[in-house]
Motif scaffolding. Structure first.
Motif, PDB file in Angstrom:
ATOM      1  N   ALA A   1      67.744  50.094  41.403  1.00 28.59           N
ATOM      2  CA  ALA A   1      66.702  50.973  40.870  1.00 28.59           C
ATOM      3  C   ALA A   1      65.583  50.152  40.237  1.00 28.59           C
ATOM      4  CB  ALA A   1      67.301  51.934  39.843  1.00 28.59           C
ATOM      5  N   GLY A   2      65.948  49.076  39.534  1.00 22.44           N
ATOM      6  CA  GLY A   2      64.927  48.228  38.931  1.00 22.44           C
ATOM      7  C   GLY A   2      64.055  47.541  39.965  1.00 22.44           C
ATOM      8  N   LEU A   3      64.662  47.070  41.050  1.00 22.22           N
ATOM      9  CA  LEU A   3      63.889  46.443  42.122  1.00 22.22           C
ATOM     10  C   LEU A   3      62.987  47.461  42.816  1.00 22.22           C
ATOM     11  CD1 LEU A   3      66.599  44.096  43.697  1.00 22.22           C
ATOM     12  CD2 LEU A   3      64.565  43.401  42.408  1.00 22.22           C
ATOM     13  N   LEU A   4      63.502  48.671  43.007  1.00 22.07           N
ATOM     14  CA  LEU A   4      62.671  49.718  43.592  1.00 22.07           C
ATOM     15  C   LEU A   4      61.474  50.038  42.701  1.00 22.07           C
ATOM     16  CD1 LEU A   4      65.422  52.137  44.960  1.00 22.07           C
ATOM     17  CD2 LEU A   4      63.713  50.926  46.328  1.00 22.07           C
ATOM     18  N   TRP A   5      61.715  50.187  41.415  1.00 13.82           N
ATOM     19  CA  TRP A   5      60.633  50.485  40.465  1.00 13.82           C
ATOM     20  C   TRP A   5      59.585  49.378  40.506  1.00 13.82           C
ATOM     21  CZ3 TRP A   5      62.098  53.031  35.166  1.00 13.82           C
ATOM     22  CH2 TRP A   5      60.924  53.426  34.477  1.00 13.82           C
ATOM     23  N   PHE A   6      60.039  48.143  40.491  1.00 16.05           N
ATOM     24  CA  PHE A   6      59.127  46.997  40.543  1.00 16.05           C
ATOM     25  C   PHE A   6      58.317  46.988  41.841  1.00 16.05           C
ATOM     26  CE2 PHE A   6      58.606  42.419  41.734  1.00 16.05           C
ATOM     27  CZ  PHE A   6      57.663  42.080  40.777  1.00 16.05           C
TER      28      PHE A   6
ATOM     29  N   ALA B   1      69.006  56.066  36.694  1.00 13.03           N
ATOM     30  CA  ALA B   1      68.521  55.437  37.921  1.00 13.03           C
ATOM     31  C   ALA B   1      67.988  56.477  38.903  1.00 13.03           C
ATOM     32  CB  ALA B   1      69.636  54.626  38.562  1.00 13.03           C
ATOM     33  N   SER B   2      68.732  57.562  39.066  1.00 11.20           N
ATOM     34  CA  SER B   2      68.312  58.610  40.002  1.00 11.20           C
ATOM     35  C   SER B   2      67.043  59.301  39.523  1.00 11.20           C
ATOM     36  CB  SER B   2      69.436  59.635  40.172  1.00 11.20           C
ATOM     37  OG  SER B   2      70.597  59.033  40.697  1.00 11.20           O
ATOM     38  N   GLY B   3      66.941  59.538  38.219  1.00  6.07           N
ATOM     39  CA  GLY B   3      65.733  60.153  37.682  1.00  6.07           C
ATOM     40  C   GLY B   3      64.505  59.283  37.894  1.00  6.07           C
ATOM     41  N   ALA B   4      64.672  57.985  37.698  1.00 10.08           N
ATOM     42  CA  ALA B   4      63.553  57.072  37.933  1.00 10.08           C
ATOM     43  C   ALA B   4      63.088  57.139  39.383  1.00 10.08           C
ATOM     44  CB  ALA B   4      63.956  55.646  37.563  1.00 10.08           C
ATOM     45  N   VAL B   5      64.045  57.131  40.309  1.00  7.27           N
ATOM     46  CA  VAL B   5      63.677  57.196  41.728  1.00  7.27           C
ATOM     47  C   VAL B   5      63.007  58.526  42.044  1.00  7.27           C
ATOM     48  CG1 VAL B   5      64.573  57.213  44.091  1.00  7.27           C
ATOM     49  CG2 VAL B   5      65.446  55.555  42.430  1.00  7.27           C
TER      50      VAL B   5
END
Length: 446
Positions: free
Chosen positions: A218-223, A276-280
């Motif tokens: 999730a962190g890599l996706l956000w970045f 993580a799911s909320g961020a995505v």
């Protein structure tokens, strides 16, 4: 002669700043596919980890080659009937010069092509999360080839290609709410309706085996999503890219908090998987809308999407479809929400002067968004279901039941994600290896 001289003087010139910026954004978007692999890989059981990683990773290989051969031409070539593009110079990239500029911009065609390639790679990889534990790797690879050719390349032309019907209608999709997320989410639904549920669905525990991997992904996706979104303006000259960058962060934060609040009220806990799911979900929803809304609008988009997606992920248990890792609930629902909310929250001060309902613009943009959303959803769902049906009836989509139970990693890849024996090495190459399968599977399913 004066007009000709003026046009020559005003013609775009290659900008080293914008070119460098777009190359960095392209690399960020590429990183999202391994990030997605970790995100999905942590959410499955131990016995399916490598297969989940590979279902994302193989897209980097297959789609790259198809994009160079004909995909870029189909998506962004000269329009053919508002449905698909085709430019022979784009085939094999054979007719593209290294300093040729993408029309109307200050970046080379090669830079635009490679940036869009990264979108084409991650879109089918998103689908794989719905198919965890049960699909043959060869069947998945062939599905990937057919799906990007028949679904993704034409839909990308509809939405972003000059002459594409959605583009000409005025559907706003800044970075892929329809072309990427609704497209992938609807495809996932179409395929799982054909191939059916996992063995033990709603009976056996199927909890994530590694929440740290999920959070890393999730962190890599956000970045990487900052390149995905801000880069989609293809430059950095007028402030729209920075607006999108800010809105990406704001909406993602709002969606994460909204998901966690819903989770606490509904289930009594704040979970890392929910964060993580909320961020995505927030990243998905702001993807189409971030260039059109204000930062306050981005908070609203993120919060609404966070709650809607959190509610939607439970539907698979009520309706009985096995969306393994919530691709439908997050990507399709989040993409629909983000795309339609443009019709309400577009401020007229971002990428265009289009205003939504809440800014006095009436319902004109909303109906355009509806047309784009539901056309892509219907086409992708139906076409994907047909492709899955044909493959299932010919080569078979699913692994045998005993292989699914014992572990798809060993059956399809002759490897395991973790070597619990401590002997080192993951390849199954000894007669003792099969004996490890039963204890490992039993331990995970317990």
């Amino acid at each position: 002669m004066a007009p000709a001289i003026m046009l020559a003087a005003d013609a775009p010139k290659l900008s080293s700043a914008n070119t460098g910026f777009m190359l960095i954004c392209s690399a960020l978007v590429m990183l999202m596919t391994p990030g997605l692999a970790f995100f999905y890989g942590g959410m499955v059981r131990v016995k399916s980890t490598l297969n989940m990683l590979m279902m994302s990773f193989i897209s980097l290989g297959i789609v790259t080659i198809l994009w160079v051969l004909y995909g870029f031409s189909m998506a962004f070539g000269t329009d053919k009937g508002s449905i698909v593009g085709w430019t022979s110079d784009f085939v094999g990239f054979g007719g593209i010069g290294k300093t040729d500029l993408w029309p109307g911009y200050t970046i080379p065609v090669f830079v635009f092509a490679v940036f869009q390639l990264m979108f084409a790679i991650i879109t089918p990889a998103l689908i794989s999360g719905a198919l965890a534990d049960r699909v043959k790797f060869t069947a998945w690879s062939l599905f990937l080839v057919l799906w990007v050719t028949i679904v993704y390349f034409p839909v990308a032309h509809w939405v972003w290609g000059t002459g594409g019907w959605a583009y000409e209608l005025g559907v706003i999709d800044f970075a892929g709410g329809t072309a990427v997320h609704i497209n992938a989410g609807a495809a996932a639904l179409g395929v799982i309706l054909v191939i059916g549920k996992r063995v033990g669905f709603k009976k056996d525990p199927m909890r994530p085996h590694s929440l740290p991997l999920v959070m890393l992904g999730a962190g890599l996706l956000w970045f990487g999503w900052f390149g995905f979104n801000a880069g989609s303006w293809l430059g950095n000259d007028d402030g729209v890219g920075p607006l999108m960058f800010v809105n990406t962060q704001v909406a993602t934060a709002a969606a994460m908090l909204a998901w966690l609040a819903y989770e606490k009220i509904r289930h009594g806990a704040f979970t890392t998987l929910g964060a993580a799911s909320g961020a995505v979900a927030g990243l998905v929803a702001i993807t189409p809308s971030g260039g059109a809304v204000s930062p306050l609008g981005a908070i609203a988009v993120g919060a609404i999407a966070g709650v809607l997606c959190a509610m939607a992920v439970g539907l698979k248990y009520k309706l009985g479809y096995d969306d393994s890792l919530d691709v439908v609930g997050v990507h399709m629902v989040g993409g629909v929400a983000g795309s339609l909310l443009i019709g309400f929250f577009a401020s007229g001060k971002g990428q265009s002067n289009v205003k939504g309902v809440f800014y006095g613009g009436g319902f004109d943009q909303l109906w355009k968004q509806c047309a784009g959303v539901f056309a892509v959803l219907a086409y992708s769902l139906i076409a994907s279901a047909i492709l899955a049906f044909v493959l299932d009836k010919t080569i078979g989509m699913r692994v045998p039941e005993d292989e699914e139970i014992s572990g798809i990693d060993q059956a399809e890849h002759a490897e395991t994600a973790y070597d619990f024996s401590g002997a080192g090495g993951g390849v199954i190459g000894t007669t003792a290896a099969p004996a490890m399968a039963a204890p490992q599977s039993k331990k995970v399913d317990a």
